[in-house]
Design a protein around this motif. Sequence first.
Motif, short mmCIF file in Angstrom:
data_model
loop_
_atom_site.label_atom_id
_atom_site.label_comp_id
_atom_site.label_asym_id
_atom_site.label_seq_id
_atom_site.Cartn_x
_atom_site.Cartn_y
_atom_site.Cartn_z
N HIS A 14 -2.43 10.74 5.83
CA HIS A 14 -2.21 9.52 5.03
C HIS A 14 -2.17 8.29 5.94
N HIS A 15 -1.54 8.43 7.08
CA HIS A 15 -1.53 7.34 8.06
C HIS A 15 -2.96 7.02 8.52
N GLY B 127 -3.57 6.06 -5.05
CA GLY B 127 -3.60 5.14 -3.93
C GLY B 127 -3.38 3.73 -4.42
N PHE C 289 -3.16 -0.27 -3.43
CA PHE C 289 -3.61 -1.19 -2.39
C PHE C 289 -3.14 -2.62 -2.61
N LYS D 27 -10.85 -1.75 -0.71
CA LYS D 27 -10.28 -0.43 -0.41
C LYS D 27 -10.46 0.51 -1.60
N GLU E 136 -6.25 -6.76 5.45
CA GLU E 136 -5.59 -7.65 4.50
C GLU E 136 -5.68 -9.11 4.95
N ARG F 260 0.84 -1.20 0.00
CA ARG F 260 0.00 0.00 0.00
C ARG F 260 0.87 1.24 0.00
N ALA F 261 0.41 2.26 -0.72
CA ALA F 261 1.14 3.54 -0.77
C ALA F 261 0.19 4.62 -1.28
N TYR F 262 0.54 5.87 -0.93
CA TYR F 262 -0.22 7.03 -1.39
C TYR F 262 0.78 8.00 -2.00
N LEU G 90 -8.80 2.41 6.33
CA LEU G 90 -9.06 1.41 5.29
C LEU G 90 -8.73 0.00 5.78
N GLU G 91 -7.67 -0.12 6.55
CA GLU G 91 -7.29 -1.44 7.06
C GLU G 91 -8.32 -1.95 8.06
N ASP H 24 -4.86 5.15 5.88
CA ASP H 24 -4.40 3.77 5.82
C ASP H 24 -4.98 2.94 6.97
#
Length: 138
Positions: A60-61, A121, A123, A93, A73, A16-18, A67-68, A64
């Motif tokens: 952003h944290h 984003g 995922f 997500k 996951e 995952r990354a933004y 969404l988690e 994340d």
Amino acid sequence: MKSYRKELFFEVPTRRAYLNITGEVERCLQESGIREGLVLVNAMHITASVFINDDESGLHHDIDVFLERLAPEKPYSQYRHNGYEDNADAHLKRSVMGREVVVAVTGGKLDFGPWEQIFYGEFDGKRRKRVLVKIIGE
């Protein structure tokens, strides 16, 4: 009316990354020569997203973590989709974060509100994915 199309490619080393892609979209706008119109920025993969928000690491944290909590996951066995790939959470997500954004172009610039930036984003990373930038106008 003019039309411009370009594909941007991203391959992030993490699941995952933004990524702030505002600069890339602004370069596309400059290349297009369009001064008044609309920009569509669209994730072309079902486990990636394009969205607008503030470029602030704490936010952003928080995104994340949020969404988690909604679509964790693991364990992989909680999802009926998982089998060939263990990425059902990434599909969910993306459903929450959305597929694309449309931004007005005014005077040759992206017409944003305060603090708005465009983000890609990811995922289900660790592979090459693309984003479509389509600009129409005059």
